[in-house]
Write a protein that holds these residues in place. Structure first.
Motif, short mmCIF file in Angstrom:
data_model
loop_
_atom_site.label_atom_id
_atom_site.label_comp_id
_atom_site.label_asym_id
_atom_site.label_seq_id
_atom_site.Cartn_x
_atom_site.Cartn_y
_atom_site.Cartn_z
N ARG A 147 -24.09 7.84 -6.94
CA ARG A 147 -22.95 8.53 -7.56
C ARG A 147 -23.12 8.58 -9.08
NH1 ARG A 147 -17.52 5.77 -4.98
NH2 ARG A 147 -18.22 5.64 -2.81
N HIS A 148 -23.78 7.57 -9.62
CA HIS A 148 -23.97 7.48 -11.08
C HIS A 148 -25.34 7.99 -11.51
CE1 HIS A 148 -20.55 5.06 -12.90
NE2 HIS A 148 -20.20 5.22 -11.64
N ASN A 149 -26.02 8.71 -10.62
CA ASN A 149 -27.30 9.36 -10.94
C ASN A 149 -28.47 8.39 -11.09
OD1 ASN A 149 -26.33 11.97 -10.85
ND2 ASN A 149 -25.92 12.08 -13.05
N PHE A 150 -28.34 7.14 -10.63
CA PHE A 150 -29.47 6.22 -10.71
C PHE A 150 -30.55 6.61 -9.70
CE2 PHE A 150 -26.09 3.33 -12.32
CZ PHE A 150 -26.68 2.98 -13.51
N GLU A 151 -31.80 6.35 -10.07
CA GLU A 151 -32.92 6.48 -9.14
C GLU A 151 -32.98 5.18 -8.34
OE1 GLU A 151 -35.96 8.63 -7.46
OE2 GLU A 151 -34.85 9.32 -9.23
N THR A 152 -32.85 5.25 -7.02
CA THR A 152 -32.76 4.02 -6.22
C THR A 152 -34.02 3.79 -5.38
OG1 THR A 152 -31.56 5.21 -4.48
CG2 THR A 152 -30.24 4.05 -6.13
N TYR A 153 -34.33 2.50 -5.18
CA TYR A 153 -35.46 2.08 -4.36
C TYR A 153 -34.97 0.97 -3.43
CZ TYR A 153 -37.91 4.41 -8.17
OH TYR A 153 -38.33 5.32 -9.10
N GLN A 154 -35.56 0.87 -2.24
CA GLN A 154 -35.13 -0.15 -1.29
C GLN A 154 -36.33 -0.94 -0.77
OE1 GLN A 154 -32.45 0.87 1.93
NE2 GLN A 154 -31.74 2.73 0.88
N GLU A 155 -36.14 -2.25 -0.63
CA GLU A 155 -37.14 -3.12 -0.01
C GLU A 155 -36.42 -4.20 0.79
OE1 GLU A 155 -40.15 -2.28 0.01
OE2 GLU A 155 -40.41 -1.01 -1.77
N ASN A 156 -37.15 -4.84 1.74
CA ASN A 156 -36.50 -5.88 2.56
C ASN A 156 -37.16 -7.24 2.44
OD1 ASN A 156 -38.85 -5.65 4.04
ND2 ASN A 156 -37.89 -4.76 5.86
N ASN A 157 -38.22 -7.36 1.61
CA ASN A 157 -38.89 -8.66 1.48
C ASN A 157 -39.42 -8.85 0.06
OD1 ASN A 157 -41.95 -7.96 1.39
ND2 ASN A 157 -41.15 -6.74 3.11
N THR A 158 -39.82 -10.07 -0.23
CA THR A 158 -40.21 -10.46 -1.59
C THR A 158 -41.46 -9.74 -2.07
OG1 THR A 158 -39.22 -12.65 -1.34
CG2 THR A 158 -40.90 -12.42 -3.03
N LEU A 159 -42.52 -9.72 -1.24
CA LEU A 159 -43.79 -9.13 -1.65
C LEU A 159 -43.63 -7.65 -1.98
CD1 LEU A 159 -46.83 -9.40 -2.10
CD2 LEU A 159 -47.17 -8.91 0.34
N SER A 160 -42.99 -6.90 -1.10
CA SER A 160 -42.83 -5.46 -1.34
C SER A 160 -41.91 -5.20 -2.54
CB SER A 160 -42.31 -4.75 -0.09
OG SER A 160 -41.06 -5.27 0.29
N ALA A 161 -40.92 -6.09 -2.74
CA ALA A 161 -40.01 -5.94 -3.88
C ALA A 161 -40.76 -6.09 -5.20
CB ALA A 161 -38.87 -6.94 -3.80
N VAL A 162 -41.60 -7.12 -5.31
CA VAL A 162 -42.37 -7.35 -6.54
C VAL A 162 -43.36 -6.21 -6.77
CG1 VAL A 162 -44.03 -8.87 -7.69
CG2 VAL A 162 -42.08 -9.85 -6.46
N ASN A 163 -44.00 -5.74 -5.68
CA ASN A 163 -44.93 -4.61 -5.80
C ASN A 163 -44.20 -3.35 -6.29
OD1 ASN A 163 -47.20 -6.02 -5.02
ND2 ASN A 163 -46.99 -5.52 -2.85
N SER A 164 -43.00 -3.16 -5.79
CA SER A 164 -42.20 -1.99 -6.20
C SER A 164 -41.90 -2.03 -7.69
CB SER A 164 -40.90 -1.93 -5.39
OG SER A 164 -40.19 -0.75 -5.67
N LEU A 165 -41.65 -3.22 -8.22
CA LEU A 165 -41.38 -3.37 -9.65
C LEU A 165 -42.61 -3.00 -10.48
CD1 LEU A 165 -39.34 -6.70 -9.67
CD2 LEU A 165 -38.46 -4.40 -10.04
N TYR A 166 -43.79 -3.37 -10.00
CA TYR A 166 -45.02 -3.03 -10.71
C TYR A 166 -45.33 -1.54 -10.64
CZ TYR A 166 -46.59 -7.75 -11.85
OH TYR A 166 -46.69 -9.01 -12.40
N ASN A 167 -44.98 -0.92 -9.51
CA ASN A 167 -45.31 0.50 -9.30
C ASN A 167 -44.28 1.46 -9.89
OD1 ASN A 167 -47.63 -0.20 -7.87
ND2 ASN A 167 -46.54 -0.32 -5.93
N ASN A 168 -43.09 0.96 -10.23
CA ASN A 168 -42.01 1.82 -10.73
C ASN A 168 -41.45 1.22 -12.02
OD1 ASN A 168 -41.67 3.76 -8.28
ND2 ASN A 168 -41.61 1.72 -7.38
#
Length: 415
Positions: A147-168
């Motif tokens: 609603r506030h125009n944020f770009e959103t990403y979703q993950e369900n575990n620690t490893l993929s979450a940390v990788n997502s931070l490095y990739n985005n």
């Protein structure tokens, strides 16, 4: 891209104020005084051109918020204006997927609208990572953020979450539940903090457990904030914006500390830090160039310091154009510096010579006169452990370029 605001308001006085506010923040406005007009405007426009809709709750042909529903169904973020202050109307508005509602009570609310519109523009470049075990709960959080125009990403575990931070790299905030696929949210926070500091990334922990100890564990593990589920969406957005703006303020302070005020180029201190870090990576080849504008004092003495400043700004623009992928700096006065990692001397010289010729052809107008300047350049490819050593070699070359007649490049060849 310059965005438009769809403004749906039938009060003439409010319209004048709102149009002025929207114009001040450099946004176009499409005005409708009824729901019928709003539909017609939307049909004749490109939907992606609208940043959001600002809609009055009560309109002649939409007395109970029907215009809000139209804007939401058209996939536009919606900010609601209302002159009604009773709790029923507020609850009715907040039950819809709106960005926010603004009571039309005093001038301060219009200032709030201005900040909100600026924020909606900024949010298009801000990423938020939502982490949780259940897709349904992650989707609910992402729906609020969208609603506030944020770009959103979703993950369900620690490893993929940390990788997502490095990739985005645009992610500035993580919102995590305590229940994840592999570990707890508290363990995720601790893992993230090993890689990203509180100055780089904000974290909000969430849980539906009314356990004060859990809140403390989240904070002690490195979270910036905590939200107890269920929460009202007003509180949610206040916490989200507060944490994102905290990161942005730190980024601004860093940028200001590292930037030359006049030219917008990195300053000498930041250049030393950045280049030293790169040199310690064991580069196979590197070049460093020292650039100095010729007879710059004469420009200041003849045409004034305003003219000199204008010339420095134009040279800085050319540097950003030609050396954007390299480390560069305004070293002081009319002197600049560029560091070329993994670049041969011939490659660096080629790039510098294109820049030199463009500086020579660049003119600025002052007092009906066309004023130009040239640049002398000293460049070295001699490998060294310290920036200062390379600078010393480049400075020798620059001195030689000046003594040979200026407006040329002299190289110190690695032996």
């Amino acid at each position: 891209m310059k965005y438009k605001i769809l403004l749906v308001e039938d009060n003439a006085a409010s319209l004048r104020v709102l149009k002025r506010i929207i114009g001040k923040i450099n946004l176009d406005v499409a005005v409708a005084t009824s729901l019928t007009e709003a539909k017609l405007i939307f049909e004749q426009s490109t939907p992606e051109s609208f940043l959001c809709a600002v809609v009055d709750y009560t309109l002649p042909d939409a007395p109970h918020g029907e215009a809000i529903d139209f804007a939401i169904q058209s996939y536009m973020p919606v900010i609601v204006l209302t002159s009604q202050s009773d709790e029923d109307v507020r609850n009715r508005i907040l039950s819809k997927a709106v960005v926010d509602y603004i009571p039309k009570q005093n001038r301060q609310v219009f200032e709030y609208l201005s900040r909100l519109l600026i924020r909606l523009q900024k949010n298009k470049q801000v990423g938020v990572l939502v982490v949780g075990k259940r897709p349904s709960s992650r989707n609910k959080v992402c729906e609020l953020l969208n609603r506030h125009n944020f770009e959103t990403y979703q993950e369900n575990n620690t490893l993929s979450a940390v990788n997502s931070l490095y990739n985005n790299k645009q992610i500035k905030l993580v919102i995590t539940e305590n229940e994840l696929q592999d570990e707890s949210g508290i363990e995720l926070v601790a893992a993230i903090r090993k890689e990203f500091s509180k100055e780089e990334l904000s974290i909000i922990g969430t849980s539906n457990l009314s356990n004060p100890a859990l809140l403390a564990k989240f904070i002690k593990s490195g979270a910036n904030d905590y939200l107890r589920v269920p929460y009202c969406h007003e509180e949610f957005f206040c916490r989200v914006l507060q944490n994102i703006e905290h990161i942005e303020q730190i980024e601004l302070i860093r940028k200001t500390a590292n930037m030359d005020y006049l030219t917008g180029l990195p300053n000498r201190r930041h250049f030393f830090e950045e280049v030293t870090t790169q040199m310690h990576r064991g580069l196979e080849s590197m070049c460093l160039a020292l650039l100095d504008l010729d007879h710059f004092k004469k420009i200041n003495d003849t045409y004034g310091h305003d003219c000199g400043d204008a010339m420095l700004k134009e040279v800085a623009k050319l540097m950003k154009k030609h050396f954007s992928e390299f480390s560069m700096s305004r070293f002081g006065g009319e002197e600049f510096c560029v560091f070329f990692p993994n670049t041969t001397l011939e490659q660096a010289k080629q790039k510098l010579d294109v820049f030199r010729t463009q500086v020579e052809s660049k003119k600025i107008r002052r007092k009906r006169q066309s004023i130009g300047c040239t640049v002398s350049i000293g460049v070295t490819s001699k490998l060294a452990e310290k920036v200062e050593t390379m600078l010393s070699h480049a400075d020798e070359c620059l001195y030689k370029a000046k003594s040979l007649g200026r407006n040329q490049i002299v190289c110190y060849i690695s032996k």
